[in-house]
Design a protein around this motif. Structure first.
Motif, PDB file in Angstrom:
ATOM      1  N   VAL A  83       1.089   0.080  -6.702  1.00 29.97           N
ATOM      2  CA  VAL A  83       0.588  -1.242  -7.437  1.00 29.97           C
ATOM      3  C   VAL A  83      -0.657  -0.922  -7.962  1.00 29.97           C
ATOM      4  CG1 VAL A  83      -0.191  -3.694  -6.757  1.00 29.97           C
ATOM      5  CG2 VAL A  83       1.765  -2.454  -5.739  1.00 29.97           C
ATOM      6  N   ALA A  84      -0.784  -1.689  -9.122  1.00 25.32           N
ATOM      7  CA  ALA A  84      -2.278  -1.521  -9.761  1.00 25.32           C
ATOM      8  C   ALA A  84      -3.083  -2.599  -9.523  1.00 25.32           C
ATOM      9  CB  ALA A  84      -1.986  -1.603 -11.345  1.00 25.32           C
ATOM     10  N   ILE A  85      -4.554  -2.389  -9.451  1.00 23.35           N
ATOM     11  CA  ILE A  85      -5.580  -3.287  -8.839  1.00 23.35           C
ATOM     12  C   ILE A  85      -6.631  -3.350 -10.037  1.00 23.35           C
ATOM     13  CG2 ILE A  85      -7.502  -3.607  -7.148  1.00 23.35           C
ATOM     14  CD1 ILE A  85      -4.817  -4.221  -6.031  1.00 23.35           C
ATOM     15  N   LEU A 134       1.438  -5.918  -9.401  1.00 19.07           N
ATOM     16  CA  LEU A 134       1.996  -5.583 -10.876  1.00 19.07           C
ATOM     17  C   LEU A 134       1.864  -3.993 -10.730  1.00 19.07           C
ATOM     18  CD1 LEU A 134      -0.219  -8.030 -12.502  1.00 19.07           C
ATOM     19  CD2 LEU A 134       2.185  -8.206 -12.356  1.00 19.07           C
ATOM     20  N   SER A 135       2.781  -3.289 -11.576  1.00 14.33           N
ATOM     21  CA  SER A 135       2.516  -2.097 -11.762  1.00 14.33           C
ATOM     22  C   SER A 135       1.242  -1.831 -12.713  1.00 14.33           C
ATOM     23  CB  SER A 135       3.678  -1.341 -12.413  1.00 14.33           C
ATOM     24  OG  SER A 135       4.014  -2.337 -13.774  1.00 14.33           O
ATOM     25  N   GLU A 136       1.193  -0.440 -12.915  1.00 14.56           N
ATOM     26  CA  GLU A 136      -0.212  -0.043 -13.936  1.00 14.56           C
ATOM     27  C   GLU A 136       0.253  -0.745 -15.403  1.00 14.56           C
ATOM     28  OE1 GLU A 136      -2.868   3.785 -15.199  1.00 14.56           O
ATOM     29  OE2 GLU A 136      -0.947   3.927 -14.206  1.00 14.56           O
ATOM     30  N   ALA A 137       1.583  -0.386 -15.540  1.00 16.39           N
ATOM     31  CA  ALA A 137       1.995  -1.088 -17.011  1.00 16.39           C
ATOM     32  C   ALA A 137       1.896  -2.474 -17.223  1.00 16.39           C
ATOM     33  CB  ALA A 137       3.095  -0.477 -17.398  1.00 16.39           C
ATOM     34  N   ALA A 166       0.872  -1.216  -0.176  1.00 13.90           N
ATOM     35  CA  ALA A 166      -0.021  -0.179  -0.051  1.00 13.90           C
ATOM     36  C   ALA A 166       0.905   1.309  -0.061  1.00 13.90           C
ATOM     37  CB  ALA A 166      -0.825  -0.125   1.300  1.00 13.90           C
ATOM     38  N   HIS A 167       0.362   2.228  -0.875  1.00 16.08           N
ATOM     39  CA  HIS A 167       1.276   3.730  -1.075  1.00 16.08           C
ATOM     40  C   HIS A 167       2.769   3.290  -1.306  1.00 16.08           C
ATOM     41  CE1 HIS A 167      -2.154   5.506   0.858  1.00 16.08           C
ATOM     42  NE2 HIS A 167      -2.262   4.573   1.859  1.00 16.08           N
TER      43      HIS A 167
END
Length: 230
Positions: free
Chosen positions: A170-172, A217-220, A162-163
């Motif tokens: 981190v992407a959700i 995972l990252s957004e990308a 988180a944060h």
């Protein structure tokens, strides 16, 4: 005249921004590892949170750890209290939740972290997987403004990531069709310390554990795994 109009529009924009920034009363039904972790993150972000279970007197430790914005109550208490209902229960409990909440879901945003498993959840889980988890959710939660999120990340990663600063948030994967559900769901993902990637409910099965959205995972990375344009 133009100046008056511009001032009025500026005032409207300010009121809208302030309204969106108002804390949301969140009822977390199922105060286990996932519900307890998310509820704590939201309480720390300034939202009033009611953790609910069949035995609310057993939640004193969780409430204390979550801080001054947290409290405990029964499932009925949470259904009556909350602007937003968060479901973090084993999927086999969905028929009972549906019965207990009959008539209370209409028009209310419900964020479900609950996942069906054919072994653990028996016929309820098997049917949900066959029908599609979003369709099953909508059957059990008639009239709800449904959003599904946090379905493929473990509670340990929720706590530790988180944060996140290094490497970006981190992407959700956040699944919703209703406009208000998308807005509130995205806000809660951000307030918990993550970044939402918005998708339609028709793709919700891709958000289940073991699928393309699983893990940290990252957004990308998440958009690449889902075939979503950057």
């Amino acid at each position: 005249m133009l100046k008056t109009l511009l001032l009025a529009l500026a005032g409207l924009a300010l009121c809208t921004t302030q309204a969106l920034a108002e804390p949301l009363k969140i009822g977390v039904i199922g105060a286990g590892n996932v519900g307890g972790t998310l509820g704590t993150l939201w309480a720390q972000a300034g939202h009033p949170v009611m953790f609910a279970s069949r035995h609310p007197d057993e939640l004193a430790g969780l409430v204390k750890a979550a801080g001054a914005n947290a409290r405990a109550g029964s499932v009925a208490d949470a259904l009556a209290y909350a602007d937003v209902i968060v479901l973090s229960v084993p999927y086999a409990a969905m028929p009972a939740i549906s019965e207990q909440g009959r008539g209370t879901f209409q028009g209310k945003v419900v964020l479900s972290t609950s996942n069906p498993f054919s072994g653990r959840d028996g016929e309820v889980g098997r049917q949900a997987l066959a029908d599609g988890v979003a369709s099953a959710d909508q059957r059990y939660l008639p009239g709800a403004r449904l959003v599904r999120a946090f379905n493929a990340i473990g509670y340990g990663s929720m706590k530790s990531q988180a944060h996140r600063q290094s490497g970006g948030p981190v992407a959700i994967a956040t699944f919703a069709d209703d406009a208000k559900a998308r807005e509130v769901g995205a806000r809660l993902v951000r307030d918990a310390g993550f970044i939402p990637v918005l998708l339609p409910l028709a793709r919700a099965n891709e958000g289940l554990p073991g699928g393309a959205t699983s893990g940290v995972l990252s957004e990308a990375q998440l958009k690449s795994a889902l075939g979503v344009a950057p």
